[in-house]
Design a protein around this motif. Structure first.
Motif, short mmCIF file in Angstrom:
data_model
loop_
_atom_site.label_atom_id
_atom_site.label_comp_id
_atom_site.label_asym_id
_atom_site.label_seq_id
_atom_site.Cartn_x
_atom_site.Cartn_y
_atom_site.Cartn_z
N UNK A 6 22.44 -35.39 13.43
CA UNK A 6 21.94 -33.90 13.74
C UNK A 6 20.38 -33.57 13.17
N UNK A 7 19.89 -34.59 12.41
CA UNK A 7 18.63 -34.38 12.20
C UNK A 7 17.86 -35.91 12.03
N UNK A 8 16.62 -35.62 12.18
CA UNK A 8 15.56 -36.96 12.00
C UNK A 8 15.05 -36.81 10.87
N UNK A 9 14.53 -37.85 10.07
CA UNK A 9 13.91 -37.74 8.86
C UNK A 9 12.75 -38.86 9.19
N UNK A 10 11.40 -38.35 8.51
CA UNK A 10 10.34 -39.25 8.51
C UNK A 10 9.62 -39.07 7.26
N UNK A 11 9.36 -40.22 6.53
CA UNK A 11 8.99 -40.51 5.27
C UNK A 11 7.37 -40.89 5.45
N UNK A 12 6.59 -40.23 4.71
CA UNK A 12 5.29 -40.60 4.79
C UNK A 12 4.64 -40.94 3.55
N UNK A 13 4.30 -42.31 3.46
CA UNK A 13 4.00 -42.90 2.24
C UNK A 13 2.52 -42.61 1.78
N UNK A 14 2.74 -41.12 1.14
CA UNK A 14 1.52 -40.61 0.58
C UNK A 14 1.59 -40.35 -0.83
N UNK A 21 11.74 -33.19 8.15
CA UNK A 21 12.91 -33.29 8.66
C UNK A 21 12.68 -32.44 9.99
N UNK A 22 13.55 -32.75 11.21
CA UNK A 22 13.62 -32.27 12.37
C UNK A 22 14.97 -32.40 12.94
N UNK A 23 15.54 -31.19 13.57
CA UNK A 23 16.71 -31.09 14.23
C UNK A 23 16.55 -32.13 15.69
N UNK A 24 17.46 -32.84 15.63
CA UNK A 24 17.73 -33.61 16.86
C UNK A 24 18.30 -32.83 18.03
#
Length: 60
Positions: A6-14, A21-24
């Motif tokens: 239902x959603x995608x997650x992107x982790x930023x190494x900061x 998070x974004x809805x698919x």
């Protein structure tokens, strides 16, 4: 919800860490049915509150 597609997650190494998070496409397809559910709740809110109050008073 990510596991269910239902959603995608992107982790930023900061520092500090950041996650977006974004809805698919599948998640977006759920918006219309959810809108109807919210409308149903709004139309039945008084009955829902009354049922909750009865439950909390032990009227089961």
């Amino acid at each position: 919800m990510e596991r269910d597609g239902l959603l995608s997650r992107e982790i930023f190494p900061e520092v500090p860490p950041r996650v977006e998070y974004e809805l698919t496409e599948l998640g977006l397809s759920l918006l219309e049915p959810m809108k109807h559910l919210v409308q149903w709740i709004g139309g039945n809110w008084d009955a829902i509150k009354q049922a909750r109050e009865g439950y909390d008073k032990g009227e089961r």
